[in-house]
Every structure is written in structure tokens, then in C-alpha cells.
Design a protein around this motif. Structure first.
Motif, PDB file in Angstrom:
ATOM      1  N   ARG A 228       0.848  -1.201   0.000  1.00 32.19           N
ATOM      2  CA  ARG A 228       0.000   0.000   0.000  1.00 32.19           C
ATOM      3  C   ARG A 228       0.877   1.243   0.000  1.00 32.19           C
ATOM      4  NH1 ARG A 228      -3.723  -1.481   4.970  1.00 32.19           N
ATOM      5  NH2 ARG A 228      -1.764  -2.405   5.572  1.00 32.19           N
ATOM      6  N   PRO A 229       0.348   2.359  -0.499  1.00 36.80           N
ATOM      7  CA  PRO A 229       1.157   3.575  -0.564  1.00 36.80           C
ATOM      8  C   PRO A 229       1.392   4.177   0.816  1.00 36.80           C
ATOM      9  CG  PRO A 229      -1.089   4.043  -1.242  1.00 36.80           C
ATOM     10  CD  PRO A 229      -1.000   2.555  -1.038  1.00 36.80           C
ATOM     11  N   GLY A 230       2.530   4.803   0.962  1.00 36.41           N
ATOM     12  CA  GLY A 230       2.874   5.515   2.182  1.00 36.41           C
ATOM     13  C   GLY A 230       4.020   6.465   1.901  1.00 36.41           C
ATOM     14  N   TRP A 231       4.216   7.454   2.754  1.00 37.20           N
ATOM     15  CA  TRP A 231       5.266   8.438   2.505  1.00 37.20           C
ATOM     16  C   TRP A 231       5.719   9.070   3.809  1.00 37.20           C
ATOM     17  CZ3 TRP A 231       0.172   8.945   1.783  1.00 37.20           C
ATOM     18  CH2 TRP A 231      -0.474   9.956   2.478  1.00 37.20           C
ATOM     19  N   ALA A 232       6.864   9.693   3.768  1.00 34.13           N
ATOM     20  CA  ALA A 232       7.393  10.491   4.873  1.00 34.13           C
ATOM     21  C   ALA A 232       8.032  11.719   4.252  1.00 34.13           C
ATOM     22  CB  ALA A 232       8.405   9.700   5.680  1.00 34.13           C
ATOM     23  N   THR A 233       7.537  12.877   4.618  1.00 32.91           N
ATOM     24  CA  THR A 233       7.988  14.144   4.039  1.00 32.91           C
ATOM     25  C   THR A 233       8.300  15.132   5.149  1.00 32.91           C
ATOM     26  OG1 THR A 233       6.532  13.787   2.146  1.00 32.91           O
ATOM     27  CG2 THR A 233       7.328  16.017   2.478  1.00 32.91           C
ATOM     28  N   GLY A 234       9.266  15.969   4.913  1.00 30.69           N
ATOM     29  CA  GLY A 234       9.580  17.041   5.850  1.00 30.69           C
ATOM     30  C   GLY A 234       9.441  18.386   5.162  1.00 30.69           C
ATOM     31  N   ILE A 235       9.083  19.391   5.937  1.00 29.23           N
ATOM     32  CA  ILE A 235       9.006  20.756   5.423  1.00 29.23           C
ATOM     33  C   ILE A 235      10.022  21.588   6.202  1.00 29.23           C
ATOM     34  CG2 ILE A 235       7.563  22.799   5.071  1.00 29.23           C
ATOM     35  CD1 ILE A 235       5.148  20.867   5.003  1.00 29.23           C
ATOM     36  N   ARG A 236      10.980  22.152   5.464  1.00 28.11           N
ATOM     37  CA  ARG A 236      12.040  22.945   6.091  1.00 28.11           C
ATOM     38  C   ARG A 236      11.549  24.336   6.442  1.00 28.11           C
ATOM     39  NH1 ARG A 236      17.220  22.231   2.346  1.00 28.11           N
ATOM     40  NH2 ARG A 236      16.793  24.429   2.329  1.00 28.11           N
ATOM     41  N   GLN A 237      12.351  25.046   7.212  1.00 23.91           N
ATOM     42  CA  GLN A 237      12.029  26.421   7.605  1.00 23.91           C
ATOM     43  C   GLN A 237      11.827  27.321   6.393  1.00 23.91           C
ATOM     44  OE1 GLN A 237      11.029  27.163  10.398  1.00 23.91           O
ATOM     45  NE2 GLN A 237      12.437  26.782  12.070  1.00 23.91           N
ATOM     46  N   ASP A 238      12.534  27.042   5.299  1.00 23.98           N
ATOM     47  CA  ASP A 238      12.401  27.885   4.104  1.00 23.98           C
ATOM     48  C   ASP A 238      11.225  27.470   3.217  1.00 23.98           C
ATOM     49  OD1 ASP A 238      13.330  25.551   2.910  1.00 23.98           O
ATOM     50  OD2 ASP A 238      15.225  26.426   2.225  1.00 23.98           O
ATOM     51  N   GLY A 239      10.441  26.472   3.653  1.00 24.89           N
ATOM     52  CA  GLY A 239       9.262  26.047   2.912  1.00 24.89           C
ATOM     53  C   GLY A 239       9.500  24.924   1.919  1.00 24.89           C
ATOM     54  N   LYS A 240      10.737  24.547   1.695  1.00 27.62           N
ATOM     55  CA  LYS A 240      11.035  23.453   0.765  1.00 27.62           C
ATOM     56  C   LYS A 240      10.734  22.111   1.418  1.00 27.62           C
ATOM     57  CE  LYS A 240      14.476  26.032  -1.751  1.00 27.62           C
ATOM     58  NZ  LYS A 240      15.858  26.185  -2.137  1.00 27.62           N
ATOM     59  N   THR A 241      10.318  21.158   0.596  1.00 28.72           N
ATOM     60  CA  THR A 241      10.028  19.824   1.106  1.00 28.72           C
ATOM     61  C   THR A 241      11.201  18.890   0.847  1.00 28.72           C
ATOM     62  OG1 THR A 241       8.948  19.156  -0.946  1.00 28.72           O
ATOM     63  CG2 THR A 241       7.547  20.095   0.774  1.00 28.72           C
ATOM     64  N   VAL A 242      11.359  17.915   1.717  1.00 28.41           N
ATOM     65  CA  VAL A 242      12.391  16.894   1.575  1.00 28.41           C
ATOM     66  C   VAL A 242      11.755  15.542   1.862  1.00 28.41           C
ATOM     67  CG1 VAL A 242      14.324  18.392   2.187  1.00 28.41           C
ATOM     68  CG2 VAL A 242      13.149  17.155   3.972  1.00 28.41           C
ATOM     69  N   THR A 243      12.224  14.520   1.165  1.00 33.89           N
ATOM     70  CA  THR A 243      11.777  13.159   1.432  1.00 33.89           C
ATOM     71  C   THR A 243      12.561  12.638   2.624  1.00 33.89           C
ATOM     72  OG1 THR A 243      11.269  12.806  -0.890  1.00 33.89           O
ATOM     73  CG2 THR A 243      11.552  10.841   0.462  1.00 33.89           C
ATOM     74  N   LEU A 244      11.864  12.047   3.579  1.00 34.78           N
ATOM     75  CA  LEU A 244      12.515  11.558   4.790  1.00 34.78           C
ATOM     76  C   LEU A 244      12.763  10.060   4.710  1.00 34.78           C
ATOM     77  CD1 LEU A 244      10.431  13.534   7.416  1.00 34.78           C
ATOM     78  CD2 LEU A 244      12.737  14.032   6.612  1.00 34.78           C
ATOM     79  N   PRO A 245      13.859   9.593   5.315  1.00 36.87           N
ATOM     80  CA  PRO A 245      14.190   8.160   5.318  1.00 36.87           C
ATOM     81  C   PRO A 245      13.393   7.417   6.384  1.00 36.87           C
ATOM     82  CG  PRO A 245      15.865   9.378   6.500  1.00 36.87           C
ATOM     83  CD  PRO A 245      14.890  10.399   5.971  1.00 36.87           C
ATOM     84  N   ALA A 246      12.107   7.209   6.135  1.00 34.26           N
ATOM     85  CA  ALA A 246      11.221   6.624   7.140  1.00 34.26           C
ATOM     86  C   ALA A 246      11.644   5.226   7.566  1.00 34.26           C
ATOM     87  CB  ALA A 246       9.794   6.599   6.620  1.00 34.26           C
ATOM     88  N   SER A 247      12.292   4.497   6.690  1.00 35.24           N
ATOM     89  CA  SER A 247      12.693   3.124   7.023  1.00 35.24           C
ATOM     90  C   SER A 247      13.866   3.086   7.999  1.00 35.24           C
ATOM     91  CB  SER A 247      13.049   2.360   5.749  1.00 35.24           C
ATOM     92  OG  SER A 247      14.133   2.992   5.101  1.00 35.24           O
ATOM     93  N   SER A 248      14.475   4.244   8.270  1.00 34.76           N
ATOM     94  CA  SER A 248      15.636   4.296   9.152  1.00 34.76           C
ATOM     95  C   SER A 248      15.284   4.320  10.631  1.00 34.76           C
ATOM     96  CB  SER A 248      16.482   5.530   8.828  1.00 34.76           C
ATOM     97  OG  SER A 248      16.893   5.494   7.484  1.00 34.76           O
ATOM     98  N   GLY A 249      14.029   4.567  10.973  1.00 31.14           N
ATOM     99  CA  GLY A 249      13.621   4.604  12.368  1.00 31.14           C
ATOM    100  C   GLY A 249      13.476   6.020  12.902  1.00 31.14           C
ATOM    101  N   ALA A 250      12.902   6.104  14.100  1.00 29.00           N
ATOM    102  CA  ALA A 250      12.587   7.395  14.707  1.00 29.00           C
ATOM    103  C   ALA A 250      13.833   8.231  14.991  1.00 29.00           C
ATOM    104  CB  ALA A 250      11.786   7.192  15.988  1.00 29.00           C
ATOM    105  N   ALA A 251      14.899   7.594  15.515  1.00 27.38           N
ATOM    106  CA  ALA A 251      16.109   8.345  15.859  1.00 27.38           C
ATOM    107  C   ALA A 251      16.726   8.989  14.617  1.00 27.38           C
ATOM    108  CB  ALA A 251      17.113   7.433  16.548  1.00 27.38           C
ATOM    109  N   ALA A 252      16.817   8.233  13.539  1.00 34.69           N
ATOM    110  CA  ALA A 252      17.387   8.769  12.299  1.00 34.69           C
ATOM    111  C   ALA A 252      16.507   9.884  11.741  1.00 34.69           C
ATOM    112  CB  ALA A 252      17.559   7.667  11.263  1.00 34.69           C
TER     113      ALA A 252
END
Length: 138
Positions: free
Chosen positions: A76-100
Motif C-alpha cells: 500500500r502507498p505511504g510516505w514520509a515528508t519534511g518541510i524545512r524552515q524555508d518552505g522546501k520539502t524533503v523526502t525523509l528516510p522513514a525506514s531508518s527509524g525514529a532516531a534517524a
């Protein structure tokens, strides 16, 4: 009540220790005016989403990542995204765990982290340590 909690309350987001309430009908009287002069009429406030902070926010993040891993494993589809202070989005390494993920949030100055899947969404403000994990509204 801190500023973030006040804003969450204005948006109809309820603290975890409060049970969900059903929306009231439009024929009922609106709620009282708050001390800050903001009117929140019951018919405009949704049942609300739970939010947590501190260690419980981290637990919510870990739960969301486990749920995401299960969904991806099941195709099934899923994603992890971050939004930086400058408004740009980044893909997050969700498979790395909470600490990463939290380390990435710190290094990249993320304002928000969003993890989602089929019918659910997790949103976290990593600098404030505040998060919500709930089913998407229908």
C-alpha cells in the motif's frame, strides 16, 4: 495554556486525555466567547484529533513509522515528508527509524514532518515536540 495548545484548540484539535465528542447540531447555541475574544461555535468544531507532546510525541512517531512499514510491506502507498524552515520539502528516510528521522529533522531544520498512508496521517513539529496521529477525516 501555551500558544501552540491554544492554536490547536482553535482548530478543533483535542488533547489525548479528552474523549472524542460528536459534532453538535446547528440548532444549538454557540459556545461562549473565550477570554481572547475568539468564538468557537460547536457546529464549526470537528470531533477533533488527538495531539501529544514530549515523550508521547516520540511514541506517536514510532507508531506511525511502524504503521508505514507495514503498509509498504503490504504493497500500500505511504510516505514520509519534511518541510524545512524555508518552505522546501524533503523526502525523509522513514525506514531508518525514529532516531534517524529526528536527526534528519534537526540537521535540516525541519518545521514539520508528515508521515502518511492509506487513510491515516501523522504530523509532528519536531522542534516543539508536538505530534498528532489520527485517521483521516471521511
Amino acid at each position: 495554556m501555551d500558544e501552540f495548545a491554544r492554536l490547536m484548540s482553535m482548530e478543533g484539535v483535542r488533547p489525548l486525555d479528552q474523549p472524542k465528542e460528536k459534532s453538535r447540531s446547528r440548532t444549538e447555541e454557540p459556545g461562549p466567547v473565550s477570554t481572547q475574544g475568539i468564538v468557537a461555535t460547536p457546529d464549526l468544531v470537528p470531533a477533533g484529533h488527538a495531539w501529544v507532546r514530549g515523550p508521547r510525541a516520540r511514541t506517536a512517531l514510532e507508531t506511525a513509522l511502524e504503521r508505514l512499514a507495514t503498509e509498504i510491506r503490504d504493497g500500500r502507498p505511504g510516505w514520509a515528508t519534511g518541510i524545512r524552515q524555508d518552505g522546501k520539502t524533503v523526502t525523509l528516510p522513514a525506514s531508518s527509524g525514529a532516531a534517524a528521522l529526528l536527526g534528519t529533522a534537526d540537521r535540516q531544520s525541519l518545521r514539520l514532518m508528515i508521515v502518511g498512508g492509506n487513510g491515516w496521517t501523522f504530523v509532528m513539529h519536531p522542534l516543539m515536540g508536538v505530534a498528532t496521529l489520527d485517521e483521516d477525516p471521511t
